[in-house]
Write an enzyme that holds these catalytic residues in place. Structure first.
Site, PDB file in Angstrom:
ATOM      1  N   GLY A 177       0.821  -1.209   0.000  1.00  0.00           N
ATOM      2  CA  GLY A 177       0.000   0.000   0.000  1.00  0.00           C
ATOM      3  C   GLY A 177       0.850   1.252   0.000  1.00  0.00           C
ATOM      4  O   GLY A 177       2.058   1.183  -0.245  1.00  0.00           O
ATOM      5  N   ASN A 178       0.226   2.392   0.267  1.00  0.00           N
ATOM      6  CA  ASN A 178       0.974   3.649   0.333  1.00  0.00           C
ATOM      7  C   ASN A 178       0.394   4.534   1.426  1.00  0.00           C
ATOM      8  O   ASN A 178      -0.613   4.185   2.043  1.00  0.00           O
ATOM      9  CB  ASN A 178       0.954   4.348  -1.033  1.00  0.00           C
ATOM     10  CG  ASN A 178      -0.459   4.640  -1.480  1.00  0.00           C
ATOM     11  OD1 ASN A 178      -1.143   5.464  -0.887  1.00  0.00           O
ATOM     12  ND2 ASN A 178      -0.919   3.928  -2.508  1.00  0.00           N
TER      13      ASN A 178
END
Ligand code: CTP
Length: 407
Positions: free
Chosen positions: A201-202
């Site tokens: 993810g980020n």
């Protein structure tokens, strides 16, 4: 924005501390005017500390600055929360025996009032008549909500929650220059699963994208907001907006199909989501186990570029906006990267900002440059995410107007 918050003598006054805080956090200059009775519930010190401005209840303080009218004259917005039955009666009659009363008579700004009282008082014909008078004069009445009251009884009379009052206040202030415009906004960060419990993810909180959606809806647009793992509070404020339809997605593939479908009938598409460029080639159905002492190699495959795909397939007249978060500290090189990215993806506008370990992400403020056709910097703005969002819509509205004028 210069916002006056009037607080009258009801137990819900403590909730207005949060309302004032929200306005201050959004960068507004907030001036609180409590009535004398309101000070039984929350003291002057609290209001001064939270609003960061001097607070008085009396028309006889700070007379040199003609405070009894100057606050009303300077106000862009007046919000009264909570508003008691007594306050409604006084205001309907135009009484001005305290600083809040004189301020309300001296202002031409929009006025938002959030009543709070027991059900019997709210339903009394006198209160009904006072509310009708205020509505006729253009005062925005928010609530009251139906729910549990101080005496343990329940019914209409509970003050609307402060977050909702703040949202409505912002709607009242916004220009309606996007009325009838259909907008799609993506926000947040996609997550690509490795197995049932892990993902790539980020750090995107989705706050900037949600601010873009809220600003558009406040300006009259009908908004579809596609959210990928957006921070809870931001998502809740979008869900409360009557002109925003929220759709939740997880991966880049989900985002692509939902945004793609919504974009078909849209006038403007804003891709503010941080989309994962890669996903794992084969997602494991069971949790990956650490079976040896060796490292782990994951095979990643590229996700499609959603923005580029939308731009390539855009119907006539649709405006497409991209965002780019870059770690390039040099301004010229940052803009150059932005120009190339806008060209490559075929967006009409690209909003570029610099990010880093402690910049941009999860922060209330942002600083951006908006790049338009020909690589021109059409706007630069530093401020709250809401201010950035409004700057973007100013640019979009101007661009769409000048194009319509040419057609
Ligand atoms: N974007 C997209 N699909 C992707 C990746 C990005 O639609 N697979 C969109 C984002 O929503 C954003 C814009 O493209 O509006 C720029 O995102 P960014 O991550 O900066 O672009 P990349 O193509 O990943 O560029 P880079 O080469 O810098 O990784």
């Amino acid at each position: 924005m210069f916002i006056v918050v009037g607080v009258t003598g009801g137990i819900a006054a403590y909730k207005s501390v949060h309302l004032v805080r929200r306005f201050v956090k959004a960068g507004h200059d907030v001036h609180v005017i409590p009535t004398d009775d309101a000070l039984w519930f929350v003291g002057l010190t609290t209001w001064e500390a939270i609003s960061r401005n001097p607070v008085t209840t009396s028309v006889h303080d700070d007379v040199a600055r003609v405070r009894h009218v100057s606050l009303g004259q300077s106000a862009d917005l007046v919000v009264v929360a909570p508003a008691t039955a007594n306050f409604l009666a006084k205001t309907a009659a135009g009484l001005a025996d305290d600083l809040l009363g004189t301020t309300l008579l001296a202002t031409t700004a929009p006025v938002v009032v959030a009543p709070a009282m027991h059900t019997e008082m709210w339903q009394h014909p006198a209160t009904r008549a006072n509310i009708a008078t205020l509505r006729d004069r253009g005062v925005h009445i928010v609530g009251p909500a139906d729910g549990e009251l101080t005496g343990g009884d329940s019914g209409p009379g509970r003050m609307t929650e402060p977050d909702e009052i703040a949202d409505i206040a912002m709607t009242v202030l916004a220009p309606k220059d996007l009325a009838g415009v259909r907008v799609v906004v993506s926000a947040g960060g996609t997550r690509e699963p490795l197995d049932p419990v892990r993902y790539i993810g980020n750090r995107s909180s989705g706050r900037q994208g949600v601010a873009v959606a809220l600003a558009a809806a406040d300006r009259g647009a009908d908004v579809t907001l596609v959210v990928a793992h957006v921070e809870t509070e931001a998502a809740a404020s979008a869900r409360r907006h009557p002109r925003i339809q929220t759709v939740e997605v997880g991966t880049a593939a989900d985002l692509q199909s939902v945004v793609g479908a919504a974009a078909v009938g849209a006038d403007v598409v804003v891709m503010a989501a941080a989309v994962s460029d890669y996903r794992v080639a084969a997602v494991s159905d069971t949790k990956l186990a650490k079976e040896t002492d060796d490292g782990l190699t994951l095979e990643l495959v590229q996700n499609p570029d959603i923005l580029a795909g939308l731009a390539a397939a855009r119907p006539d007249g649709q405006t497409i906006v991209g965002f780019a978060a870059e770690t390039e500290p040099d301004r010229e090189r940052l803009l150059e990267r932005g120009r190339r990215k806008r060209e490559r993806k075929g967006a009409d506008l690209l909003v570029v900002n610099e990010v880093g370990w402690s910049r941009g992400f999860e922060q209330p403020d942002n600083a951006v440059a908006i790049i338009g056709h020909g690589g021109h910097v059409v706007a630069e703005r530093r401020g709250s995410k809401r201010e950035i969002a409004d700057a973007l819509w100013d640019v979009v509205v101007t661009a769409r107007r000048s194009r319509n004028a040419r057609e």
